[in-house]
Design an enzyme around this catalytic site. Structure first.
Site, PDB file in Angstrom:
ATOM      1  N   LYS A 139      -2.153   0.170 -25.133  1.00 29.32           N
ATOM      2  CA  LYS A 139      -2.541   0.045 -26.542  1.00 29.32           C
ATOM      3  C   LYS A 139      -1.261  -0.005 -27.380  1.00 29.32           C
ATOM      4  CE  LYS A 139      -7.102   2.034 -25.801  1.00 29.32           C
ATOM      5  NZ  LYS A 139      -7.231   2.754 -24.544  1.00 29.32           N
ATOM      6  N   TYR A 163       0.854  -1.193   0.000  1.00 30.54           N
ATOM      7  CA  TYR A 163       0.000   0.000   0.000  1.00 30.54           C
ATOM      8  C   TYR A 163       0.884   1.236   0.000  1.00 30.54           C
ATOM      9  CZ  TYR A 163      -5.011  -0.551   0.185  1.00 30.54           C
ATOM     10  OH  TYR A 163      -6.327  -0.740  -0.167  1.00 30.54           O
ATOM     11  N   ARG A 193      -2.306  -2.678 -18.447  1.00 26.49           N
ATOM     12  CA  ARG A 193      -3.488  -1.819 -18.436  1.00 26.49           C
ATOM     13  C   ARG A 193      -3.302  -0.787 -17.328  1.00 26.49           C
ATOM     14  NH1 ARG A 193      -6.728  -4.896 -21.696  1.00 26.49           N
ATOM     15  NH2 ARG A 193      -8.213  -3.191 -21.707  1.00 26.49           N
ATOM     16  N   ASP A 217      -5.982  13.353 -25.563  1.00 31.82           N
ATOM     17  CA  ASP A 217      -6.018  11.975 -25.082  1.00 31.82           C
ATOM     18  C   ASP A 217      -5.323  11.140 -26.149  1.00 31.82           C
ATOM     19  OD1 ASP A 217      -6.583   9.370 -24.446  1.00 31.82           O
ATOM     20  OD2 ASP A 217      -8.680   9.722 -23.927  1.00 31.82           O
ATOM     21  N   THR A 264      -3.623   5.931 -21.978  1.00 27.77           N
ATOM     22  CA  THR A 264      -3.536   4.598 -21.399  1.00 27.77           C
ATOM     23  C   THR A 264      -2.170   4.067 -21.808  1.00 27.77           C
ATOM     24  OG1 THR A 264      -4.649   3.742 -23.363  1.00 27.77           O
ATOM     25  CG2 THR A 264      -6.002   4.045 -21.399  1.00 27.77           C
ATOM     26  N   GLU A 284      -0.510   4.787  -0.421  1.00 30.16           N
ATOM     27  CA  GLU A 284      -1.339   5.993  -0.615  1.00 30.16           C
ATOM     28  C   GLU A 284      -0.496   7.246  -0.433  1.00 30.16           C
ATOM     29  OE1 GLU A 284      -4.137   4.621   2.201  1.00 30.16           O
ATOM     30  OE2 GLU A 284      -5.771   4.532   0.747  1.00 30.16           O
TER      31      GLU A 284
HETATM   32  N1  DSN Z   1     -11.908   0.422 -25.309  1.00 28.75           N
HETATM   33  C1  DSN Z   1     -10.890   1.216 -25.931  1.00 28.75           C
HETATM   34  C2  DSN Z   1     -10.857   1.017 -27.402  1.00 28.75           C
HETATM   35  O1  DSN Z   1     -11.094  -0.089 -27.824  1.00 28.75           O
HETATM   36  O2  DSN Z   1     -10.577   1.939 -28.141  1.00 28.75           O
HETATM   37  C3  DSN Z   1     -10.984   2.650 -25.602  1.00 28.75           C
HETATM   38  O3  DSN Z   1     -11.194   2.803 -24.256  1.00 28.75           O
END
Ligand code: DSN
Length: 406
Positions: free
Chosen positions: A225, A46, A231, A196, A222, A48
């Site tokens: 990707k 933990y 993730r 984003d 994120t 925080e």
């Molecule tokens: N779910 C993602 C996508 O497939 O683009 C975006 O959050």
């Protein structure tokens, strides 16, 4: 693993991933090192708070880890520590975007963002997202003919609506976004510019998509990707916005940061700084362009006539097939992707007119030009309902030739 039931499901999923072709634009295969960090003892702690100011003892190593990951994030995107801060604690992309809006935009104000059916994202103020309930989305879209962002229209809408924030980036837009132009528009109406870059962060890191940092006030992303990490998510902010964002991420919205996840992000950031990753990013785009061109050659309509990135949309309805029918048929033959709305779609999200095709995952597996041509043929054959059983066999054979990291 002693848990027989989970072990069985794990093995089934490993086999599914190995034996199918993944064209979901937002998915990828992480390295063994990323998985090692995710499954490490960092999961036990933990922490925080932030480095140097934690609520629990025992965080000396954790502090060093979080600082290292922040430093790697700045280095990868060539950011000066005098200008940019990085928060690596958001659990994923949705809370990252929510945190930015909470920190900087008073409730009830307007957020201007690309609408979902034009390629935007739910968390940019769509009505079914909490972001659409707390703020009012002012949508912008693409030009009907070119299917690319219409910046003239965007300026026009912004001048009337006077949003507090303009969002660039989405989840199904294949073309380069003109951040410079969006900066000018944001300045003209006194709005913040949030980029984003979740979908194309890996392409920015690899130098094949232009960087949003010279133009944006805030950049969210994120990490799982094109960036090929676990993730998770990060928020990059110019110094003046950092304290408000920091307070909202913790204690405003989240509890203890997932330090195993942050360690894995660190590994991915290191990997993304290598020459091999640069080469990977270039091949992702090249593969998407080849696949799009081949499908076009086979008579399929590509939204916006092509792609500058890792993804594109195929208008399957232009040949009388719905997005759901297409995606279901492809899945039966071992090709995994998602149904997707296309600009000006008259159908519903559950069964839209298009499918989205992306190349980050197949490129990680080492597939190239030859395989893209084959995949285009398989997709076309399946959609035209010819020899699905036969194609399923060749899809599996192709997938087997390119092992995933286990
Ligand atoms: N779910 C993602 C996508 O497939 O683009 C975006 O959050």
């Amino acid at each position: 693993m002693k848990d027989i039931e989970i072990k069985k499901l794990l093995s089934l999923e490993e086999n599914r991933q190995q034996n199918t072709i993944d064209l979901i634009a937002s998915e990828n295969y992480v390295s063994k090192d990323v998985r090692e960090a995710l499954g490490s003892v960092f999961v036990n702690k933990y922490a925080e708070g932030y480095p140097g100011a934690r609520y629990y003892a025992g965080n000396t190593v954790i502090d060093a880890l979080e600082k290292l990951v922040i430093q790697r994030a700045r280095k990868l995107f060539k950011l000066s520590s005098k200008k940019w801060d990085v928060n690596v604690q958001p659990y994923s992309g949705s809370p990252a975007n929510l945190a930015v809006f909470h920190a900087l935009i008073p409730h009830g104000e307007k957020i201007m963002a690309m609408s979902l059916d034009m390629g935007g994202h739910l968390t940019h103020g769509h009505k079914v997202s909490v972001t659409g309930k707390l703020w009012e989305q002012v949508p912008y879209g693409v030009d009907k003919l070119s299917e690319e962002i219409d910046y003239g229209e965007l300026l026009h809408i912004a001048l009337i609506a006077r949003p507090k924030c303009i969002v660039a980036g989405g989840s199904a837009y294949a073309r380069i976004v003109d951040f410079k132009r969006m900066r000018t528009i944001a300045d003209e109406v006194g709005a913040l510019l949030l980029v984003d870059m979740s979908h194309f962060a890996g392409l920015v890191a690899g130098g094949v998509y232009h960087s949003p940092f010279p133009y944006a006030d805030i950049v969210t992303t994120t990490t799982h990707k094109t960036l090929r990490g676990p993730r998770s998510a990060m928020i990059f902010s110019k110094k003046e916005y950092t304290p408000a964002i920091g307070k909202i991420v913790f204690p405003g919205m989240q509890g203890g940061p997932h330090m195993n996840q942050i360690a894995a992000v660190g590994v991915a950031l290191h990997e993304a700084g290598t020459p091999q990753f640069k080469n990977y990013a270039a091949r992702v785009v090249e593969n998407a362009q080849i696949l799009a061109r081949e499908l076009e050659r086979l008579g399929w309509r590509i939204v916006s006539n092509g792609t500058d990135s890792h993804l594109f949309l195929l208008d399957v309805m232009s040949r009388g097939i719905s997005g759901k029918t297409a995606s279901d048929a492809l899945e039966r033959a071992g090709i995994i992707l998602n149904k997707n709305m296309i600009p000006f779609d008259t159908r519903k999200p559950g069964d839209p007119s298009g499918i989205r095709i992306g190349t980050p995952a197949v490129t990680t597996r080492g597939m190239g030009k030859k395989e893209m041509k084959l995949i285009a043929e398989y997709i076309s054959t399946i959609l035209l309902k010819k020899n699905i059983a036969e194609v399923k066999g060749v899809v599996q054979k192709l997938a087997k030739k390119f092992p995933i990291a286990r």
